[in-house]
Design an enzyme around this catalytic site. Structure first.
Site, PDB file in Angstrom:
ATOM      1  N   GLU A 177       8.224   3.396   2.911  1.00  0.00           N
ATOM      2  CA  GLU A 177       9.539   3.234   2.288  1.00  0.00           C
ATOM      3  C   GLU A 177      10.191   4.543   1.848  1.00  0.00           C
ATOM      4  O   GLU A 177      10.362   4.797   0.644  1.00  0.00           O
ATOM      5  CB  GLU A 177       9.427   2.305   1.070  1.00  0.00           C
ATOM      6  CG  GLU A 177       8.987   0.905   1.422  1.00  0.00           C
ATOM      7  CD  GLU A 177       9.098  -0.071   0.244  1.00  0.00           C
ATOM      8  OE1 GLU A 177       9.287   0.379  -0.900  1.00  0.00           O
ATOM      9  OE2 GLU A 177       8.978  -1.279   0.475  1.00  0.00           O
ATOM     10  N   GLU A 365       4.863  -5.480   4.188  1.00  0.00           N
ATOM     11  CA  GLU A 365       4.747  -5.908   2.784  1.00  0.00           C
ATOM     12  C   GLU A 365       5.674  -7.086   2.536  1.00  0.00           C
ATOM     13  O   GLU A 365       6.825  -7.081   2.979  1.00  0.00           O
ATOM     14  CB  GLU A 365       5.170  -4.792   1.800  1.00  0.00           C
ATOM     15  CG  GLU A 365       4.193  -3.671   1.647  1.00  0.00           C
ATOM     16  CD  GLU A 365       4.629  -2.642   0.591  1.00  0.00           C
ATOM     17  OE1 GLU A 365       5.458  -2.972  -0.279  1.00  0.00           O
ATOM     18  OE2 GLU A 365       4.138  -1.511   0.658  1.00  0.00           O
TER      19      GLU A 365
HETATM   20  C1  FCB Z   1       7.158  -1.681  -2.534  1.00  0.00           C
HETATM   21  C2  FCB Z   1       6.094  -0.600  -2.556  1.00  0.00           C
HETATM   22  C3  FCB Z   1       4.757  -1.070  -3.044  1.00  0.00           C
HETATM   23  C4  FCB Z   1       4.881  -2.034  -4.198  1.00  0.00           C
HETATM   24  C5  FCB Z   1       5.838  -3.145  -3.863  1.00  0.00           C
HETATM   25  C6  FCB Z   1       6.003  -4.179  -4.945  1.00  0.00           C
HETATM   26  O1  FCB Z   1       8.401  -1.110  -2.656  1.00  0.00           O
HETATM   27  O2  FCB Z   1       5.928  -0.054  -1.266  1.00  0.00           O
HETATM   28  O3  FCB Z   1       3.988   0.056  -3.370  1.00  0.00           O
HETATM   29  O4  FCB Z   1       5.245  -1.367  -5.331  1.00  0.00           O
HETATM   30  O5  FCB Z   1       7.102  -2.608  -3.576  1.00  0.00           O
END
Ligand code: FCB
Length: 454
Positions: A177, A365
Site C-alpha cells: 500500500e 487483504e
Molecule cells: C492495511 C494495512 C495493514 C493493516 C490493515 C488493517 O491498510 O496494510 O497493515 O493495518 O490495513
C-alpha cells in the site's frame, strides 16, 4: 430428501472458487514480531514514531506486539489447523540490514529462514512482502522516501532478500500500500515517519513508484520461477450526490486513492488529468523515470476494506475534496470507523480488471475490526463472520462473472498492533491476550477452517 440435497450442493465453501484459487492470511513484521531490539536489529521508523508521546492510541508500541519472533511455530501451527495454506508476511528491513545497507545480519536472515522453513515443512506457501512500512531509521535520517537515493537502498535490500530467500520463496510482493505509507506517513503525518505536506508527499510518491518497479526487476533477475506482485489499497468511491463539483471531487479522490501507483507501473503515467495537483510531481521526475517505473507484474494485490463517499470542499488545501465520515452517514461501521460495504470489493475487482496490463488479481487483504469479547475461553465474533461471508460472496460474484480474481488473503491471522490505533482494533481470526500472549481461535477462525476444509 431432495430438498436437503440441494441445500448441501449450494453450500458456500472455498471449493466453489475452484482448485487454483489461492487462500491465505496476511500479516506484517512490525505489527506482530515484537523483539524490537533483539540481536542486531536497529530501530525502524515505526520504533521511533511509536516512542513519541501522543501519536499512538494510549502511547502503545510494537515493542512486543504478538511476540511472533518467539512464537512463530505455535502461530503457524494454528494457521495450519485452520486449513490455511498460504502465509503472507513481510520482512523487517532493519532486522536484516541494521545499517539500512551494507552488513547483513546473520541472525536476521536466520529468523526468516526458520519461518520460511517451518511454513514449508507444514505445506504452507510463504508469500513475502518486501516492504510493509518499517524503513530503517538510519535511512530515514538521510531523508528516507523523500531522498531519491532510496531507489538504490531499496535495490540493495531487495537483492539481499532475493539472494537469501529466493531458493524457497517464489511468491513476492514489492510494496504494501504505497498510497498509505506516503499519504498517512508523508502528507498527513499520522503514520511514521510523521512528515507532512506536499514537499514530503510528492517526492515520496515518485520514489515509491520507482522502487516498486526496481524491486520487481531485481526479483525477476534473481529468483528463478518467481511470481511477482505488489499491493495497492483501494476503495470504491462515490460522490455524495450528483452535483458536478462533487462528481469532480470524487474523480480526484479516485485518482489519488486508487490510480496513483498502479498507472505508472502499467506505463500510463500519473493520473494528472483527474488530479491536477500531481503536475507538481514534475519537479522530481527525471528523464527516463516514467519508463523505469514500468514493470510487468505477474499479479496485482488489491486490499479493500470499505468504500468512501466524497464531496467538494473549499477548505481542503490543494485537493478541494473531502471524505464524508462514515459515522455521519448512518451506516454500519467497524471499530476503525470504516463502513461495512461488501459491494466495494466487487467494484474494485472490476475496476482493476479494466486495466489491460493486469494479468492476475489477488485480494491480498480484507477483514474487519469489531469489539470482541472473551467468554469462558470463547470469542463468538458473529459480526466478523458475517463480514467475511458478505465480502466473499462479492468476490465469488466477480469470479462467476468471469472477472480475473485468483486469490484471497484475510487480514489478519491474529489481533495485532494496528499502527496509530494501537491494540484497540482487533482484526484477527485469532484473539490475542496482549498481557499473557495467550491465543484463542475466534469463531470466525473456526468458520474459516470449515470454509477451507479440503
Ligand atoms: C492495511 C494495512 C495493514 C493493516 C490493515 C488493517 O491498510 O496494510 O497493515 O493495518 O490495513
Amino acid at each position: 430428501m431432495p430438498k436437503n440435497k440441494t441445500s448441501k450442493k449450494t453450500k458456500f465453501t472455498s471449493k466453489k472458487f475452484g482448485e487454483d484459487f489461492v487462500w491465505g492470511v496476511s500479516v506484517a513484521a512490525y505489527q506482530i514480531e515484537g523483539a524490537h531490539e533483539k540481536h542486531d536489529k536497529s530501530p525502524s521508523i515505526w520504533d521511533t514514531f511509536t516512542s513519541k508521546p501522543g501519536v499512538i492510541h494510549k502511547n502503545e508500541t510494537g515493542d512486543t506486539a504478538c511476540d511472533f519472533y518467539h512464537s512463530y511455530k505455535e502461530d503457524i501451527l494454528l494457521m495450519k489447523a485452520m486449513n490455511i495454506s498460504n502465509f503472507r508476511f513481510s520482512l523487517s528491513w532493519s532486522r536484516i540490514l541494521p545499517k539500512g545497507i551494507g552488513d547483513v545480519s546473520a541472525r536476521g536472515i536466520q529468523f526468516y529462514n526458520e519461518v520460511i522453513d517451518f511454513c514449508m515443512e507444514h505445506n504452507i506457501i510463504p508469500w513475502v512482502t518486501l516492504y510493509h512500512w518499517d524503513l530503517p531509521q538510519v535511512l530515514q535520517d538521510k531523508g528516507g522516501w523523500t531522498n531519491r537515493e532510496i531507489v538504490s537502498w531499496f535495490e540493495y535490500f531487495t537483492t539481499v532478500c532475493a539472494t537469501n530467500f529466493g531458493d524457497r520463496v517464489k511468491h513476492w510482493m514489492v510494496l504494501n500500500e504505497p498510497m498509505v505509507f506516503t499519504g498517512a506517513g508523508h502528507f498527513l503525518g499520522v503514520h511514521a515517519p510523521g512528515l507532512k505536506g506536499l514537499k514530503n508527499f510528492l517526492p515520496a510518491i515518485h520514489h515509491a513508484v520507482l522502487c516498486q518497479a526496481a524491486g520487481g526487476i531485481i526479483l525477476r533477475e534473481r529468483v528463478s520461477g518467481a511470481t511477482i506482485g505488489t499491493t495497492f489499497s483501494c476503495s470504491y468511491i462515490t460522490p455524495v450526490n450528483k452535483k458536478k463539483k462533487n462528481i469532480l471531487a470524487a474523480e480526484k479522490a479516485d485518482a489519488l486513492l486508487n490510480r496513483l501507483f498502479i498507472e505508472p507501473s502499467l506505463g500510463l503515467g500519473y493520473p494528472v488529468a483527474a488530479a491536477p495537483i500531481l503536475k507538481k510531481l514534475k519537479k522530481y521526475i527525471q528523464p527516463g523515470d516514467l519508463e523505469d517505473a514500468v514493470f510487468d507484474f505477474d499479479f496485482i494485490g488489491i486490499q479493500n476494506y470499505t468504500r468512501e463517499v466524497v464531496k467538494h470542499s473549499y477548505f481542503i488545501p490543494y485537493l478541494s475534496a473531502k471524505i464524508v465520515d462514515a459515522k455521519n452517514r448512518n451506516v454500519q461501521t467497524t471499530v476503525m470507523n470504516w463502513e461495512v460495504y461488501p459491494k466495494s470489493i466487487y467494484k474494485m475487482i472490476k475496476k482493476f480488471n479494466a486495466y489491460e496490463g493486469v494479468k492476475k488479481i489477488i485480494i491480498t487483504e480484507n477483514g474487519a475490526a469489531f469489539e470482541d469479547n472473551v467468554a469462558n475461553g470463547f470469542v463468538n465474533d458473529i459480526e466478523r463472520r458475517k463480514f467475511f461471508k458478505q465480502y466473499l460472496k462479492q468476490v465469488y460474484k466477480a469470479k462467476e462473472k468471469g472477472l480475473k480474481i485468483d486469490g484471497y488473503f484475510v487480514w489478519t491471522l491474529m489481533d495485532n498492533f494496528e499502527w496509530a490505533e494501537g491494540y484497540k482494533p482487533r482484526f484477527g481470526l485469532i484473539h490475542v491476550n496482549f498481557e499473557t500472549q495467550e491465543r484463542i481461535v475466534k469463531s470466525s477462525g473456526k468458520w474459516f477452517a470449515k470454509f477451507l476444509k479440503p
